[in-house]
Scaffold this motif. Structure first.
Motif, PDB file in Angstrom:
ATOM      1  N   PHE A  11      46.512  49.857  38.819  1.00 36.79           N
ATOM      2  CA  PHE A  11      45.967  49.993  37.459  1.00 36.79           C
ATOM      3  C   PHE A  11      46.928  49.465  36.394  1.00 36.79           C
ATOM      4  O   PHE A  11      46.483  48.888  35.389  1.00 36.79           O
ATOM      5  N   SER A  42      42.087  59.490  39.264  1.00 31.43           N
ATOM      6  CA  SER A  42      41.629  59.230  40.637  1.00 31.43           C
ATOM      7  C   SER A  42      42.217  60.239  41.602  1.00 31.43           C
ATOM      8  O   SER A  42      41.530  60.749  42.513  1.00 31.43           O
ATOM      9  N   LEU A  46      40.867  44.151  38.744  1.00 26.28           N
ATOM     10  CA  LEU A  46      41.007  45.029  37.584  1.00 26.28           C
ATOM     11  C   LEU A  46      41.957  44.419  36.562  1.00 26.28           C
ATOM     12  O   LEU A  46      42.897  43.715  36.921  1.00 26.28           O
ATOM     13  N   GLY A  77      47.217  52.617  32.579  1.00 23.25           N
ATOM     14  CA  GLY A  77      46.828  52.639  33.987  1.00 23.25           C
ATOM     15  C   GLY A  77      47.285  53.897  34.703  1.00 23.25           C
ATOM     16  O   GLY A  77      46.654  54.325  35.681  1.00 23.25           O
ATOM     17  N   MET A 127      46.487  47.243  32.808  1.00 25.52           N
ATOM     18  CA  MET A 127      46.322  48.243  31.757  1.00 25.52           C
ATOM     19  C   MET A 127      47.638  48.747  31.190  1.00 25.52           C
ATOM     20  O   MET A 127      47.630  49.513  30.216  1.00 25.52           O
ATOM     21  N   TRP A 185      44.447  56.371  34.647  1.00 25.71           N
ATOM     22  CA  TRP A 185      43.386  56.156  35.634  1.00 25.71           C
ATOM     23  C   TRP A 185      43.849  56.491  37.043  1.00 25.71           C
ATOM     24  O   TRP A 185      43.062  56.994  37.854  1.00 25.71           O
ATOM     25  N   GLY A 221      47.209  45.447  37.396  1.00 29.22           N
ATOM     26  CA  GLY A 221      45.935  44.758  37.551  1.00 29.22           C
ATOM     27  C   GLY A 221      45.805  44.030  38.877  1.00 29.22           C
ATOM     28  O   GLY A 221      46.261  42.896  39.008  1.00 29.22           O
TER      29      GLY A 221
END
Length: 456
Positions: A183, A204, A190, A197, A193, A200, A186
């Protein structure tokens, strides 16, 4: 603290306490370790990303800790029922808590979705706003799972089964690292971020934890006698839910009051720039990591005292908390020594920026100073939860942190009333003072409640 704490010549309760506490410790270190990994990886991107993660963390952590505090009641109630061999009652407590967890998780997501207005209100450096906002979007997705997980975790530990939680948290810790990489930078289509990130990845992991522990309850032989999901989950009822809320809300308020102080400090110094925020975050991260040891002892105290009282063994309950205080104090002294002697190399793990490291190292010396007070207050609070004494604990916490800690920290850190404004250092001085006051008052309360219980 009276000399009565040290009167027991035999530490007969410690083997079982340690047996329960060490998996909890590993779990806590795994959870805290994810925060360490997030801080390190965000710091390697930039000081702005690290500061953004620090501010976002400060906004959602109090919400999570409110859940942890509330469902500490589940652990205590399940421990009492389990100690009394009342399996049906233990199952009822868990079912009611699951419904409350679902409701609270959804409310937490709604609350976090509106939290970004605080960025302007608290005059947070605008350069970190995008990271904070994107991070919090992930928490909206993750918090319902976090609430369910806290219920299942408290239930597992309340029955004395702390190893399943440990195993799942270790899985989460190792899963968090590649998820952060994916995240933040990337991969797999994706976008990169940056610090957001980490949010996220954390969200998760929250879902991973909840689903894994639910599956464990469904399949594992440790919980076969409980039959938790047999014939479905009992509907929410007023009496059962109120029993949890009556015990859990004061705990949640006390935990929230303590944690929110740290978050407010991070927000109040947010106007001082990304470097100051980053240095403060590193220091808080290290302090949170060392806090996991006495916190693990505290959780184990709640369970063991609750089970002893549920079985009608008041003397063993008293011996448990007295011996546990000695253990918590010993851990705290070791933590203080490690922080004091290794503060500079520790900060180097987080950042290569000399200015950030110098600030963080100076703050860590205050963290070393309050280790014993912090350990004693959390251990005493854990024992009081085992006795189902939570309201006075809440009042003590509110007085120490809100009546003394926050006003004093603001005065020392951001005003010239007592001395020239000292920034984050002033807040850390106030933490040392407020934690010491909380420890003294909670130890007094624990001695009083224990003696009162022995005469019943």
């Amino acid at each position: 603290m009276s000399n009565a704490v040290f009167k027991s010549s035999r530490f007969d309760q410690l083997p079982e306490l340690v047996k329960l506490a060490w998996p909890i410790l590993v779990s806590q270190l795994a959870i805290s370790g994810m925060g360490v990994v997030d801080t390190i990886m965000a710091g390697r991107v930039s000081a702005i990303d690290l500061a953004g993660v620090a501010v976002a963390f400060s906004l959602w952590l109090p919400v999570l800790m409110f859940m942890v505090g509330l469902f500490s009641a589940t652990s205590s109630l399940v421990a009492h029922a389990w100690g009394a061999s009342d399996i049906s009652q233990a199952k009822s407590h868990i079912h009611q808590s699951l419904w409350l967890g679902l409701i609270l998780g959804l409310c937490a997501s709604a609350l976090i979705s509106q939290a970004t207005f605080l960025l302007e209100f608290m005059n947070i450096d605008p350069v970190v706003h995008p990271v904070v906002i994107d991070y919090l979007k992930a928490m909206i997705f993750g918090l319902p799972a976090a609430a369910i997980y806290q219920v299942l975790r408290a239930s597992s530990e309340g029955t004395g089964h702390s190893k399943p939680v440990m195993q799942i948290n270790l899985l989460a810790f190792f899963a968090n690292i590649p998820l952060n990489i994916i995240f933040i930078h990337g991969y797999f289509g994706l976008p990169a971020m940056g610090g957001a990130g980490c949010g996220w990845a954390t969200a998760s992991v929250m879902w991973l934890n909840a689903l894994a522990l639910a599956a464990y309850f469904f399949k594992a032989h440790e919980f076969r006698e409980l039959k938790l999901f047999e014939a479905g989950i009992r509907w929410l009822d007023r009496q059962g839910s109120w029993q949890i809320l009556a015990l859990g809300l004061p705990i949640a308020a006390a935990v929230f009051a303590e944690v929110i102080i740290f978050s407010i400090i991070a927000l109040l110094i947010g106007s001082l720039g990304a470097t100051v925020i980053a240095g403060h975050q590193i220091s808080m991260n290290v302090s949170a990591l060392t806090f996991m040891l006495p916190l693990s002892v505290s959780i184990a105290i709640t369970v063991q005292v609750g089970q002893r009282l549920g079985a009608g063994n008041k003397q063993a309950a008293q011996r448990t908390w007295r011996q546990a205080l000695v253990l918590a104090s010993s851990i705290a002294i070791s933590n203080a020594a490690i922080i004091y002697f290794f503060a500079w190399p520790i900060t180097g793990v987080y950042s290569e920026d000399i200015e950030i490291r110098e600030l963080a190292t100076g703050l860590l010396l205050f963290a070393a100073a309050y280790q014993v007070s912090d350990a004693l207050q959390v251990a005493a609070a854990g024992a009081l939860r085992g006795y189902k004494d939570t309201q006075v604990t809440m009042y003590i916490t509110l007085f120490a942190y809100w009546g003394i800690g926050l006003p004093l920290g603001y005065t020392l850190g951001l005003t010239d009333v007592i001395m020239p404004a000292s920034g984050p250092k002033g807040f850390w001085i106030s933490l040392l003072i407020s934690l010491s006051i909380a420890a003294a008052l909670l130890l007094w309360r624990l001695e009083h409640i224990s003696r009162q219980n022995m005469t019943k």
